[in-house]
Design a protein around this motif. Structure first.
Motif, short mmCIF file in Angstrom:
data_model
loop_
_atom_site.label_atom_id
_atom_site.label_comp_id
_atom_site.label_asym_id
_atom_site.label_seq_id
_atom_site.Cartn_x
_atom_site.Cartn_y
_atom_site.Cartn_z
N MET A 1 0.99 -1.24 0.31
CA MET A 1 0.44 0.01 0.26
C MET A 1 0.94 1.25 -0.35
O MET A 1 1.23 1.50 0.69
N ASN A 2 0.43 2.14 -0.93
CA ASN A 2 1.77 3.12 -1.03
C ASN A 2 1.35 4.58 -0.29
O ASN A 2 -0.18 4.20 0.89
N ARG A 3 1.42 5.03 0.53
CA ARG A 3 1.64 6.16 0.76
C ARG A 3 0.54 7.56 1.48
O ARG A 3 -0.35 7.26 1.89
N LEU A 4 -0.20 7.45 -0.23
CA LEU A 4 -1.02 8.24 -0.24
C LEU A 4 -2.87 7.08 0.12
O LEU A 4 -3.36 8.00 0.84
N THR A 5 -2.44 6.51 -0.11
CA THR A 5 -4.02 5.74 0.41
C THR A 5 -3.18 5.66 1.90
O THR A 5 -4.50 5.50 2.39
N GLN A 6 -2.41 5.27 3.15
CA GLN A 6 -2.57 4.74 4.14
C GLN A 6 -3.04 5.49 4.40
O GLN A 6 -3.30 6.20 5.25
N ARG A 9 -7.05 6.50 4.31
CA ARG A 9 -6.90 5.40 5.22
C ARG A 9 -7.21 6.32 5.97
O ARG A 9 -8.16 6.13 6.95
N LEU A 10 -5.98 6.35 6.57
CA LEU A 10 -6.02 7.18 8.10
C LEU A 10 -6.75 8.28 8.60
O LEU A 10 -7.42 8.21 9.29
N ALA A 11 -6.91 9.12 7.02
CA ALA A 11 -7.79 10.45 7.63
C ALA A 11 -9.53 9.78 7.57
O ALA A 11 -10.39 10.26 8.34
N GLY A 12 -9.48 8.60 7.08
CA GLY A 12 -10.91 8.32 6.52
C GLY A 12 -11.42 7.67 8.37
O GLY A 12 -12.45 8.44 8.76
N VAL A 13 -10.29 7.15 8.79
CA VAL A 13 -10.63 6.36 10.49
C VAL A 13 -10.82 8.04 10.58
O VAL A 13 -11.58 7.77 12.32
N GLY A 14 -9.93 8.76 10.56
CA GLY A 14 -9.42 9.81 11.82
C GLY A 14 -11.52 10.81 11.38
O GLY A 14 -11.64 10.98 13.12
N THR A 15 -12.00 10.94 10.07
CA THR A 15 -13.48 11.66 10.79
C THR A 15 -13.91 10.71 10.95
O THR A 15 -15.23 11.89 11.58
N ARG A 63 -16.21 0.59 17.59
CA ARG A 63 -16.18 -0.84 16.99
C ARG A 63 -16.92 -0.89 15.61
O ARG A 63 -17.10 -2.14 14.74
N GLU A 64 -18.20 -0.18 15.50
CA GLU A 64 -19.44 -1.14 14.84
C GLU A 64 -19.42 0.08 13.75
O GLU A 64 -19.87 -0.49 12.60
N TRP A 65 -18.18 1.45 13.37
CA TRP A 65 -18.46 1.77 12.86
C TRP A 65 -16.92 2.47 12.13
O TRP A 65 -16.53 1.96 11.18
N THR A 66 -16.62 2.96 12.75
CA THR A 66 -14.73 3.20 13.21
C THR A 66 -13.94 2.23 12.23
O THR A 66 -13.74 2.14 11.61
N PHE A 67 -14.07 1.91 13.18
CA PHE A 67 -12.96 0.58 12.90
C PHE A 67 -13.53 -0.93 12.55
O PHE A 67 -12.84 -1.79 12.53
N ARG A 68 -14.70 -0.33 11.66
CA ARG A 68 -15.33 -1.68 10.98
C ARG A 68 -14.28 -2.78 10.46
O ARG A 68 -14.49 -4.16 10.34
N HIS A 69 -13.60 -2.41 9.69
CA HIS A 69 -12.80 -3.04 8.32
C HIS A 69 -11.51 -3.79 9.05
O HIS A 69 -11.33 -3.73 8.68
N ARG A 70 -11.53 -3.47 10.44
CA ARG A 70 -9.87 -3.62 11.11
C ARG A 70 -10.42 -5.71 11.50
O ARG A 70 -11.91 -5.94 11.89
N ASP A 71 -9.31 -6.46 11.60
CA ASP A 71 -9.88 -7.87 11.97
C ASP A 71 -10.29 -7.57 13.11
O ASP A 71 -9.33 -7.62 13.84
N ILE A 128 -7.91 14.21 25.72
CA ILE A 128 -7.74 12.86 25.49
C ILE A 128 -8.16 12.45 24.40
O ILE A 128 -7.98 11.13 23.58
N VAL A 129 -9.07 13.29 23.36
CA VAL A 129 -9.00 12.99 22.18
C VAL A 129 -8.26 12.56 21.01
O VAL A 129 -7.95 11.00 20.59
N LEU A 130 -6.82 13.31 21.37
CA LEU A 130 -5.68 12.58 20.45
C LEU A 130 -5.16 11.11 21.48
O LEU A 130 -5.06 10.62 20.36
N VAL A 131 -4.99 11.22 22.16
CA VAL A 131 -4.76 10.19 23.05
C VAL A 131 -5.45 9.04 23.08
O VAL A 131 -4.41 8.35 22.45
N ARG A 132 -6.46 8.91 23.20
CA ARG A 132 -8.16 7.53 22.29
C ARG A 132 -6.94 7.60 21.19
O ARG A 132 -7.50 6.86 21.37
N PHE A 133 -7.49 8.61 19.89
CA PHE A 133 -7.37 7.62 18.94
C PHE A 133 -5.89 6.90 18.86
O PHE A 133 -6.13 6.42 17.68
N ALA A 134 -5.11 7.98 19.30
CA ALA A 134 -3.38 6.78 19.27
C ALA A 134 -4.18 5.20 19.82
O ALA A 134 -3.11 4.82 18.95
#
Length: 161
Positions: A1-6, A9-15, A63-71, A128-134
């Motif tokens: 996966m190239n850097r732009l795709t990463q 994807r991170l921007a989508g998850v972050g949103t 669990r059901e929306w933000t990170f649903r794509h995770r195994d 806390i938002v920043l800490v939680r996201f990480a």
């Protein structure tokens, strides 16, 4: 996966994380103000309780929306890390509120009003938002490690000589 795709994807998850977090923040602020200014609770107790109420929304949304794509790994393991992460973040948030309010009390020479307390509370939520996201991204809802399959030699139906 190239850097732009990463990055995309991170921007989508972050949103999605920020949307779930925004709703959780509204829940937390509403419950916090209700407990402090309607029921007269202590600030730290109200902060902890409000955070726990918002936590239910946060888990389901993330669990059901933000990170649903995770195994998905073991639900028990995921819940353990989610609760541990949020216990740490709730404690840190309560400590930030206490320190902020005490600092304002020292500066003003009297207890700060509702507006100032809410500014401190929102500031603590921002940190806390920043800490939680990480922690959610790299610990709680992490990608399950890929297993390496070993290739077994094919068995043949030829009789041994």
């Amino acid at each position: 996966m190239n850097r732009l795709t990463q990055v995309r994807r991170l921007a989508g998850v972050g949103t999605r994380f920020l949307i779930v977090g925004g709703l959780s923040t509204l829940i937390e602020v509403g419950v916090f103000n209700l407990l402090v200014y309607v029921f007269g609770w202590d600030l730290v107790a109200a902060k902890i309780t409000a955070s726990l109420v918002a936590l239910v929304n946060a888990y389901i949304g993330n669990r059901e929306w933000t990170f649903r794509h995770r195994d998905r790994r073991s639900r028990t393991s995921e819940l353990f890390w989610f609760l541990l992460t949020n216990a740490v973040c709730t404690g840190l948030g309560a400590a930030l509120v206490w320190v902020g309010v005490e600092a304002l009390r020292g500066i003003l020479g009297h207890a700060p009003g509702a507006f100032a307390v809410n500014v401190v509370n929102l500031f603590s939520i921002g940190i806390i938002v920043l800490v939680r996201f990480a922690l959610y991204h790299w610990v709680v809802f992490r990608v399950a490690p890929k297993t390496v399959e070993t290739v077994q030699p094919a068995e043949t139906d030829q009789p041994a000589s």
